[in-house]
Design a protein around this motif. Structure first.
Motif, PDB file in Angstrom:
ATOM      1  N   GLN A 166     -10.340 -50.951  -4.515  1.00 24.10           N
ATOM      2  CA  GLN A 166     -10.431 -51.901  -3.412  1.00 24.10           C
ATOM      3  C   GLN A 166     -11.097 -53.205  -3.836  1.00 24.10           C
ATOM      4  OE1 GLN A 166     -12.927 -50.844   0.030  1.00 24.10           O
ATOM      5  NE2 GLN A 166     -11.192 -51.366   1.343  1.00 24.10           N
ATOM      6  N   ALA A 167     -12.152 -53.097  -4.649  1.00 23.73           N
ATOM      7  CA  ALA A 167     -12.838 -54.307  -5.099  1.00 23.73           C
ATOM      8  C   ALA A 167     -11.912 -55.176  -5.941  1.00 23.73           C
ATOM      9  CB  ALA A 167     -14.089 -53.939  -5.899  1.00 23.73           C
ATOM     10  N   ALA A 168     -11.126 -54.542  -6.827  1.00 21.71           N
ATOM     11  CA  ALA A 168     -10.180 -55.291  -7.658  1.00 21.71           C
ATOM     12  C   ALA A 168      -9.099 -55.918  -6.799  1.00 21.71           C
ATOM     13  CB  ALA A 168      -9.574 -54.378  -8.720  1.00 21.71           C
ATOM     14  N   GLY A 169      -8.625 -55.163  -5.792  1.00 25.50           N
ATOM     15  CA  GLY A 169      -7.590 -55.686  -4.908  1.00 25.50           C
ATOM     16  C   GLY A 169      -8.070 -56.865  -4.093  1.00 25.50           C
ATOM     17  N   ARG A 170      -9.299 -56.800  -3.593  1.00 20.38           N
ATOM     18  CA  ARG A 170      -9.843 -57.907  -2.818  1.00 20.38           C
ATOM     19  C   ARG A 170     -10.038 -59.151  -3.677  1.00 20.38           C
ATOM     20  NH1 ARG A 170     -14.492 -54.787   0.799  1.00 20.38           N
ATOM     21  NH2 ARG A 170     -13.066 -53.919   2.368  1.00 20.38           N
ATOM     22  N   PHE A 171     -10.470 -58.942  -4.922  1.00 16.12           N
ATOM     23  CA  PHE A 171     -10.635 -60.090  -5.806  1.00 16.12           C
ATOM     24  C   PHE A 171      -9.287 -60.738  -6.094  1.00 16.12           C
ATOM     25  CE2 PHE A 171     -10.814 -62.071 -10.006  1.00 16.12           C
ATOM     26  CZ  PHE A 171     -11.847 -62.976  -9.793  1.00 16.12           C
ATOM     27  N   GLU A 172      -8.269 -59.924  -6.339  1.00 12.84           N
ATOM     28  CA  GLU A 172      -6.933 -60.461  -6.620  1.00 12.84           C
ATOM     29  C   GLU A 172      -6.403 -61.218  -5.414  1.00 12.84           C
ATOM     30  OE1 GLU A 172      -4.173 -61.152  -9.534  1.00 12.84           O
ATOM     31  OE2 GLU A 172      -5.938 -59.876  -9.720  1.00 12.84           O
ATOM     32  N   ASP A 173      -6.644 -60.677  -4.227  1.00 18.83           N
ATOM     33  CA  ASP A 173      -6.180 -61.333  -3.011  1.00 18.83           C
ATOM     34  C   ASP A 173      -6.906 -62.660  -2.797  1.00 18.83           C
ATOM     35  OD1 ASP A 173      -4.467 -60.490  -0.437  1.00 18.83           O
ATOM     36  OD2 ASP A 173      -6.188 -61.677   0.209  1.00 18.83           O
ATOM     37  N   LEU A 174      -8.197 -62.700  -3.118  1.00 18.68           N
ATOM     38  CA  LEU A 174      -8.960 -63.940  -2.987  1.00 18.68           C
ATOM     39  C   LEU A 174      -8.425 -65.006  -3.938  1.00 18.68           C
ATOM     40  CD1 LEU A 174     -11.364 -65.445  -1.723  1.00 18.68           C
ATOM     41  CD2 LEU A 174     -12.794 -64.525  -3.565  1.00 18.68           C
ATOM     42  N   GLN A 175      -8.123 -64.616  -5.168  1.00 15.90           N
ATOM     43  CA  GLN A 175      -7.544 -65.576  -6.115  1.00 15.90           C
ATOM     44  C   GLN A 175      -6.222 -66.118  -5.596  1.00 15.90           C
ATOM     45  OE1 GLN A 175      -8.534 -64.909 -10.651  1.00 15.90           O
ATOM     46  NE2 GLN A 175      -7.533 -63.098  -9.852  1.00 15.90           N
ATOM     47  N   PHE A 176      -5.414 -65.218  -5.034  1.00  8.60           N
ATOM     48  CA  PHE A 176      -4.115 -65.635  -4.509  1.00  8.60           C
ATOM     49  C   PHE A 176      -4.292 -66.585  -3.337  1.00  8.60           C
ATOM     50  CE2 PHE A 176      -0.169 -65.047  -2.078  1.00  8.60           C
ATOM     51  CZ  PHE A 176       0.771 -65.217  -3.093  1.00  8.60           C
ATOM     52  N   SER A 210     -16.425 -69.989  -6.743  1.00 11.09           N
ATOM     53  CA  SER A 210     -17.866 -69.898  -6.989  1.00 11.09           C
ATOM     54  C   SER A 210     -18.646 -69.729  -5.691  1.00 11.09           C
ATOM     55  CB  SER A 210     -18.355 -71.139  -7.742  1.00 11.09           C
ATOM     56  OG  SER A 210     -18.181 -72.308  -6.951  1.00 11.09           O
ATOM     57  N   ILE A 211     -18.118 -70.274  -4.602  1.00 11.09           N
ATOM     58  CA  ILE A 211     -18.780 -70.131  -3.295  1.00 11.09           C
ATOM     59  C   ILE A 211     -18.669 -68.698  -2.798  1.00 11.09           C
ATOM     60  CG2 ILE A 211     -18.722 -70.864  -0.880  1.00 11.09           C
ATOM     61  CD1 ILE A 211     -17.705 -73.573  -1.841  1.00 11.09           C
ATOM     62  N   GLU A 212     -17.527 -68.072  -3.053  1.00 12.88           N
ATOM     63  CA  GLU A 212     -17.270 -66.724  -2.550  1.00 12.88           C
ATOM     64  C   GLU A 212     -17.805 -65.626  -3.460  1.00 12.88           C
ATOM     65  OE1 GLU A 212     -15.853 -66.176   0.331  1.00 12.88           O
ATOM     66  OE2 GLU A 212     -15.391 -68.271   0.762  1.00 12.88           O
ATOM     67  N   ALA A 213     -18.163 -65.963  -4.702  1.00 13.34           N
ATOM     68  CA  ALA A 213     -18.481 -64.953  -5.709  1.00 13.34           C
ATOM     69  C   ALA A 213     -19.632 -64.039  -5.298  1.00 13.34           C
ATOM     70  CB  ALA A 213     -18.798 -65.620  -7.045  1.00 13.34           C
ATOM     71  N   THR A 214     -20.638 -64.586  -4.627  1.00 12.34           N
ATOM     72  CA  THR A 214     -21.813 -63.778  -4.279  1.00 12.34           C
ATOM     73  C   THR A 214     -21.496 -62.684  -3.262  1.00 12.34           C
ATOM     74  OG1 THR A 214     -22.400 -65.432  -2.598  1.00 12.34           O
ATOM     75  CG2 THR A 214     -23.434 -65.638  -4.767  1.00 12.34           C
ATOM     76  N   GLY A 215     -20.432 -62.838  -2.505  1.00  9.57           N
ATOM     77  CA  GLY A 215     -20.075 -61.844  -1.501  1.00  9.57           C
ATOM     78  C   GLY A 215     -19.053 -60.826  -1.965  1.00  9.57           C
ATOM     79  N   LEU A 216     -18.686 -60.872  -3.233  1.00  9.97           N
ATOM     80  CA  LEU A 216     -17.668 -59.968  -3.761  1.00  9.97           C
ATOM     81  C   LEU A 216     -18.276 -58.674  -4.295  1.00  9.97           C
ATOM     82  CD1 LEU A 216     -15.475 -62.519  -5.770  1.00  9.97           C
ATOM     83  CD2 LEU A 216     -14.894 -61.453  -3.586  1.00  9.97           C
ATOM     84  N   ASP A 217     -17.517 -57.578  -4.171  1.00  4.99           N
ATOM     85  CA  ASP A 217     -17.919 -56.327  -4.822  1.00  4.99           C
ATOM     86  C   ASP A 217     -17.714 -56.427  -6.325  1.00  4.99           C
ATOM     87  OD1 ASP A 217     -18.589 -55.116  -2.409  1.00  4.99           O
ATOM     88  OD2 ASP A 217     -16.555 -54.399  -2.079  1.00  4.99           O
ATOM     89  N   ALA A 218     -16.723 -57.211  -6.745  1.00  4.19           N
ATOM     90  CA  ALA A 218     -16.454 -57.414  -8.165  1.00  4.19           C
ATOM     91  C   ALA A 218     -17.499 -58.355  -8.742  1.00  4.19           C
ATOM     92  CB  ALA A 218     -15.056 -57.993  -8.363  1.00  4.19           C
ATOM     93  N   ARG A 219     -18.182 -57.919  -9.781  1.00  2.95           N
ATOM     94  CA  ARG A 219     -19.217 -58.750 -10.394  1.00  2.95           C
ATOM     95  C   ARG A 219     -18.779 -59.301 -11.750  1.00  2.95           C
ATOM     96  NH1 ARG A 219     -24.910 -58.774 -10.078  1.00  2.95           N
ATOM     97  NH2 ARG A 219     -25.605 -60.643 -11.190  1.00  2.95           N
ATOM     98  N   ALA A 220     -18.033 -58.485 -12.512  1.00  2.00           N
ATOM     99  CA  ALA A 220     -17.518 -58.920 -13.813  1.00  2.00           C
ATOM    100  C   ALA A 220     -16.002 -58.772 -13.810  1.00  2.00           C
ATOM    101  CB  ALA A 220     -18.127 -58.098 -14.939  1.00  2.00           C
ATOM    102  N   VAL A 221     -15.311 -59.791 -14.295  1.00  5.83           N
ATOM    103  CA  VAL A 221     -13.847 -59.811 -14.282  1.00  5.83           C
ATOM    104  C   VAL A 221     -13.333 -60.251 -15.643  1.00  5.83           C
ATOM    105  CG1 VAL A 221     -11.788 -60.783 -13.220  1.00  5.83           C
ATOM    106  CG2 VAL A 221     -13.804 -60.343 -11.818  1.00  5.83           C
ATOM    107  N   PHE A 222     -12.343 -59.532 -16.145  1.00  4.67           N
ATOM    108  CA  PHE A 222     -11.787 -59.834 -17.468  1.00  4.67           C
ATOM    109  C   PHE A 222     -10.257 -59.864 -17.349  1.00  4.67           C
ATOM    110  CE2 PHE A 222     -15.599 -57.259 -17.663  1.00  4.67           C
ATOM    111  CZ  PHE A 222     -16.457 -58.066 -18.400  1.00  4.67           C
ATOM    112  N   CYS A 223      -9.664 -61.002 -17.685  1.00  9.46           N
ATOM    113  CA  CYS A 223      -8.224 -61.201 -17.504  1.00  9.46           C
ATOM    114  C   CYS A 223      -7.527 -61.361 -18.853  1.00  9.46           C
ATOM    115  CB  CYS A 223      -7.956 -62.430 -16.634  1.00  9.46           C
ATOM    116  SG  CYS A 223      -8.616 -62.265 -14.950  1.00  9.46           S
ATOM    117  N   PHE A 224      -6.448 -60.604 -19.033  1.00  4.46           N
ATOM    118  CA  PHE A 224      -5.693 -60.612 -20.286  1.00  4.46           C
ATOM    119  C   PHE A 224      -4.254 -61.028 -19.982  1.00  4.46           C
ATOM    120  CE2 PHE A 224      -9.170 -57.687 -20.581  1.00  4.46           C
ATOM    121  CZ  PHE A 224      -9.712 -57.928 -21.833  1.00  4.46           C
ATOM    122  N   PRO A 225      -3.819 -62.164 -20.532  1.00  4.91           N
ATOM    123  CA  PRO A 225      -2.468 -62.654 -20.213  1.00  4.91           C
ATOM    124  C   PRO A 225      -1.398 -61.730 -20.762  1.00  4.91           C
ATOM    125  CG  PRO A 225      -3.412 -63.910 -22.022  1.00  4.91           C
ATOM    126  CD  PRO A 225      -4.508 -63.018 -21.516  1.00  4.91           C
TER     127      PRO A 225
END
Length: 357
Positions: A166-176, A210-225
């Motif tokens: 869920q945390a990963a999904g919410r982060f992805e949705d926020l990016q979108f 950066s404004i939303e980052a403090t309220g996220l469950d995701a704290r560390a994110v690593f993206c591989f193209p």
């Protein structure tokens, strides 16, 4: 023995499948493919060899390749397909499964046994039906809390295909929703984007995120193209709920998985004698397809362009603190209708058309 000469890619893979089919039709069941004269092979060509191997196995035979060039051997090694394609020579100097050929320190890339198992599991399926199992195993192997895979749909945009958490999904949705973040950056640059602590990113890098980052469950994110050269296929994102970097081994495993997923995405259309093949990234399979539908509805309702309609949806989602996909579902089910200011008109009735002078 069958020898391949020249290049094996999207334009020539059908010839390989046809040649193997002719061998099977004549009763040949043990097929050896000599790659010594093959000067180039991309992931679509590799997928053709895998498809040919599956066809041969289904007919009660076996297909193995021999004498790959250094570049082809590296592609086979990086995608973890050596155990399926390479003839078992058992020679003392043979590179171990999961490592690139060559002397130590010269492009060698060793993956963990766990990731090798994930790659074998990925090879077993002809599409994305086993996505949940593969993605969950991959997240466990990488030692992360969540994993997502998104396919590029144009520009820096990528749409969610796999999600384990869920945390990963919410982060992805926020990016979108925001249109910015490490995922879009990885798609744009084709480089890894490693963020050990989202709360410590520079505000000017991703201002809204950066404004939303403090309220996220995701704290560390690593993206591989996911891609080859200038071709952008998508992005593999792994997420942790606690801050901290990945180890070198975890980064290598994630890189190899991203490379294998690139091959699956580019080779998702395989000729099927029983009917047309369907690519894995059709609109019905995209988790965010509802966003496209809602965008089209808003575009028609407000007589604006599709990009403008998407901006209205994003603005409404962001201002109300809700995921873009939820807002889009409300639009599609007619629980929400935006007016020309991006607000909810509230009654679901057609908006008045302003008089024109």
């Amino acid at each position: 023995m069958t020898a391949l000469v020249g290049e094996l890619d999207m334009d020539t893979k059908a010839q390989v499948l046809s040649a193997v089919g002719r061998c099977l039709d004549t009763g040949t069941r043990a097929i050896i493919v000599d790659l010594s004269s093959l000067t180039f092979c991309d992931v679509s060509g590799l997928n053709a060899l895998l498809a040919a191997g599956r066809s041969t196995s289904a007919a009660g035979g076996s297909l193995r390749v021999v004498n790959p060039s250094r570049s082809v051997a590296r592609l086979i090694s990086l995608t973890g397909t050596g155990g399926v394609l390479l003839a078992c020579r058992g020679s003392p100097g043979e590179p171990p499964h999961g490592s690139a050929p060559g002397s130590p320190g010269t492009g060698q890339l060793v993956i963990s046994d766990g990731m090798a198992q994930v790659l074998r599991l990925l090879q077993l399926d002809d599409g994305y039906d086993t996505a949940a199992q593969v993605a969950t195993r991959a997240a466990e192997t990488l030692g992360v809390d969540g994993l997502t895979v998104s396919l590029a749909t144009g520009g820096e945009r990528a749409e969610l295909m796999w999600c384990t958490d869920q945390a990963a999904g919410r982060f992805e949705d926020l990016q979108f929703t925001l249109g910015e973040g490490p995922g879009p950056e990885a798609v744009r640059t084709g480089a890894m984007v490693l963020v050990p602590d989202l709360t410590r990113i520079r505000p000017e890098r991703w201002p809204a995120l950066s404004i939303e980052a403090t309220g996220l469950d995701a704290r560390a994110v690593f993206c591989f193209p996911m891609g080859i050269g200038a071709i952008r296929v998508g992005v593999l994102t792994v997420v942790r709920r606690t801050a901290g970097p990945l180890t070198d081994g975890q980064v290598r495993d994630a890189q190899v998985l991203a490379h294998a997923l690139t091959g699956r995405a580019l080779g998702s259309v395989v000729p099927d004698p029983n009917g047309p093949a369907v690519p894995a990234d059709t609109p019905d399979s995209l988790l965010q397809a509802v966003v496209h539908q809602a965008t089209g509805m808003v575009s028609v309702q407000l007589a604006i362009s599709l990009p403008q309609a998407l901006l209205r949806l994003r603005a409404h989602a962001y201002s109300n603190g809700r995921p873009l996909t939820e807002i889009s579902r409300d639009v599609v089910t007619r629980r929400l209708r935006l007016d020309h200011n991006g607000n909810d008109s509230g009654n679901g009735t057609p908006l008045p058309v302003p008089d024109k002078d």
